[in-house]
Enzyme design. Structure first.
Site, PDB file in Angstrom:
ATOM      1  N   CYS A  13       0.743  10.850   1.458  1.00 42.69           N
ATOM      2  CA  CYS A  13       1.876  10.652   0.545  1.00 42.69           C
ATOM      3  C   CYS A  13       2.430  12.031   0.183  1.00 42.69           C
ATOM      4  O   CYS A  13       2.239  13.004   0.928  1.00 42.69           O
ATOM      5  CB  CYS A  13       1.477   9.825  -0.680  1.00 42.69           C
ATOM      6  SG  CYS A  13       0.236  10.584  -1.748  1.00 42.69           S
ATOM      7  N   ASN A  16      -0.556  13.480  -3.086  1.00 44.14           N
ATOM      8  CA  ASN A  16      -1.988  13.197  -2.856  1.00 44.14           C
ATOM      9  C   ASN A  16      -2.770  13.025  -4.157  1.00 44.14           C
ATOM     10  O   ASN A  16      -3.953  13.337  -4.238  1.00 44.14           O
ATOM     11  CB  ASN A  16      -2.649  14.264  -1.969  1.00 44.14           C
ATOM     12  CG  ASN A  16      -4.010  13.873  -1.390  1.00 44.14           C
ATOM     13  OD1 ASN A  16      -4.871  14.714  -1.186  1.00 44.14           O
ATOM     14  ND2 ASN A  16      -4.208  12.603  -1.118  1.00 44.14           N
ATOM     15  N   CYS A  18      -1.677   9.962  -6.137  1.00 49.41           N
ATOM     16  CA  CYS A  18      -1.451   8.547  -6.489  1.00 49.41           C
ATOM     17  C   CYS A  18      -1.673   7.647  -5.274  1.00 49.41           C
ATOM     18  O   CYS A  18      -2.742   7.056  -5.118  1.00 49.41           O
ATOM     19  CB  CYS A  18      -0.041   8.338  -7.054  1.00 49.41           C
ATOM     20  SG  CYS A  18       0.280   9.272  -8.568  1.00 49.41           S
ATOM     21  N   ARG A  19      -0.649   7.508  -4.409  1.00 51.25           N
ATOM     22  CA  ARG A  19      -0.697   6.472  -3.373  1.00 51.25           C
ATOM     23  C   ARG A  19      -1.756   6.713  -2.304  1.00 51.25           C
ATOM     24  O   ARG A  19      -2.535   5.806  -1.975  1.00 51.25           O
ATOM     25  CB  ARG A  19       0.685   6.336  -2.714  1.00 51.25           C
ATOM     26  CG  ARG A  19       1.725   5.776  -3.648  1.00 51.25           C
ATOM     27  CD  ARG A  19       3.113   5.984  -3.105  1.00 51.25           C
ATOM     28  NE  ARG A  19       3.472   7.402  -3.078  1.00 51.25           N
ATOM     29  CZ  ARG A  19       4.580   7.901  -2.549  1.00 51.25           C
ATOM     30  NH1 ARG A  19       5.439   7.081  -1.979  1.00 51.25           N
ATOM     31  NH2 ARG A  19       4.827   9.189  -2.588  1.00 51.25           N
ATOM     32  N   SER A  20      -1.776   7.919  -1.704  1.00 48.57           N
ATOM     33  CA  SER A  20      -2.707   8.091  -0.574  1.00 48.57           C
ATOM     34  C   SER A  20      -4.175   8.132  -0.995  1.00 48.57           C
ATOM     35  O   SER A  20      -5.020   7.580  -0.280  1.00 48.57           O
ATOM     36  CB  SER A  20      -2.325   9.290   0.311  1.00 48.57           C
ATOM     37  OG  SER A  20      -2.392  10.506  -0.373  1.00 48.57           O
ATOM     38  N   ASP A 133       6.643   5.091  -5.098  1.00 42.96           N
ATOM     39  CA  ASP A 133       5.905   6.138  -5.819  1.00 42.96           C
ATOM     40  C   ASP A 133       5.786   5.755  -7.298  1.00 42.96           C
ATOM     41  O   ASP A 133       6.796   5.676  -7.993  1.00 42.96           O
ATOM     42  CB  ASP A 133       6.688   7.447  -5.660  1.00 42.96           C
ATOM     43  CG  ASP A 133       5.925   8.624  -6.215  1.00 42.96           C
ATOM     44  OD1 ASP A 133       4.890   8.399  -6.876  1.00 42.96           O
ATOM     45  OD2 ASP A 133       6.354   9.750  -5.980  1.00 42.96           O
TER      46      ASP A 133
HETATM   47  P1  4NP Z   1       2.012  10.504  -4.752  1.00 45.42           P
HETATM   48  O1  4NP Z   1       2.855  10.618  -6.116  1.00 45.42           O
HETATM   49  O2  4NP Z   1       2.888  11.089  -3.672  1.00 45.42           O
HETATM   50  O3  4NP Z   1       1.821   9.039  -4.583  1.00 45.42           O
HETATM   51  O4  4NP Z   1       0.737  11.276  -4.990  1.00 45.42           O
HETATM   52  C1  4NP Z   1       3.400  11.822  -6.583  1.00 45.42           C
HETATM   53  C2  4NP Z   1       2.631  12.652  -7.367  1.00 45.42           C
HETATM   54  C3  4NP Z   1       3.184  13.828  -7.861  1.00 45.42           C
HETATM   55  C4  4NP Z   1       4.504  14.154  -7.560  1.00 45.42           C
HETATM   56  C5  4NP Z   1       5.262  13.321  -6.766  1.00 45.42           C
HETATM   57  C6  4NP Z   1       4.706  12.146  -6.271  1.00 45.42           C
HETATM   58  N1  4NP Z   1       5.079  15.350  -8.091  1.00 45.42           N
HETATM   59  O5  4NP Z   1       6.273  15.587  -7.843  1.00 45.42           O
HETATM   60  O6  4NP Z   1       4.381  16.115  -8.753  1.00 45.42           O
END
Ligand code: 4NP
Length: 171
Positions: A13, A16, A18-20, A133
């Site tokens: 993702c 790294n 949340c989703r992955s 997200d």
């Molecule tokens: P992820 O979510 O891609 O599912 O881990 C996010 C976590 C942090 C951010 C963006 C998406 N960020 O911009 O900090």
């Protein structure tokens, strides 16, 4: 006794956190329940590097914990030099991650949107195959994370069905 080489499965993702890492935890949980975990080398990473070294978001940890799923990941960034060799299968959470992976040199034949393995999405356009997200949702509301976890469970069941039928194609 010689053991079979493990199949590398990498969930990707943006951050790294949340989703992955949730996808990684769900896949490990389901593969263990099916008794096939030892067949796989499982990891996750982000295309971005803001959260490198951090544990998953507290909302991800909480919703997973309530379903008996642990999230072992510590955030790391994609390493194109090693990841495309180590992992035969690369599962992107959305099209932006997939595009970033292609730019980084991911072999297209190793690369899928995770929800291509979700049998309930058959016939959907690619926009309907993304894991949204949940990071920018309310700090004190896990609902977005619950929805993402539902999606990840369905998609990882489909992925495991495909992989344990010796078939790496989407459903
Ligand atoms: P992820 O979510 O891609 O599912 O881990 C996010 C976590 C942090 C951010 C963006 C998406 N960020 O911009 O900090």
């Amino acid at each position: 006794m010689t053991s079979e080489p493990k199949l590398g499965v990498l969930f990707v993702c943006l951050g790294n956190i949340c989703r992955s890492p949730m996808a990684e935890g769900v896949f490990i949980h389901l593969a263990r329940k099916r008794g096939v975990l030892e067949r796989f080398d499982v990891d996750s990473c982000g295309t971005g590097r803001w959260h490198v070294g951090n544990p998953p978001d507290h909302r991800a940890v909480a919703v997973a914990f309530r379903r008996g799923i642990q999230l072992p990941s510590i955030a790391r960034q994609l390493d194109p030099k090693t990841d495309f060799k180590r992992f035969e299968l690369i599962l992107a959470m959305d099209r932006a991650n997939r595009d970033a992976l292609l730019v980084a040199g991911a072999p297209p034949e190793q690369l899928y949107l995770l929800r291509q393995f979700d049998r309930t999405t058959e016939g959907h356009q690619e926009t309907g195959l993304e894991v949204p997200d949940p990071y920018f949702g309310p700090e004190d509301d896990d609902e977005g994370f619950e929805r993402v976890l539902d999606m990840l469970e369905t998609a990882c069941e489909g992925l495991l069905d495909a992989l344990t039928e010796d078939r790496a194609d989407p459903a």
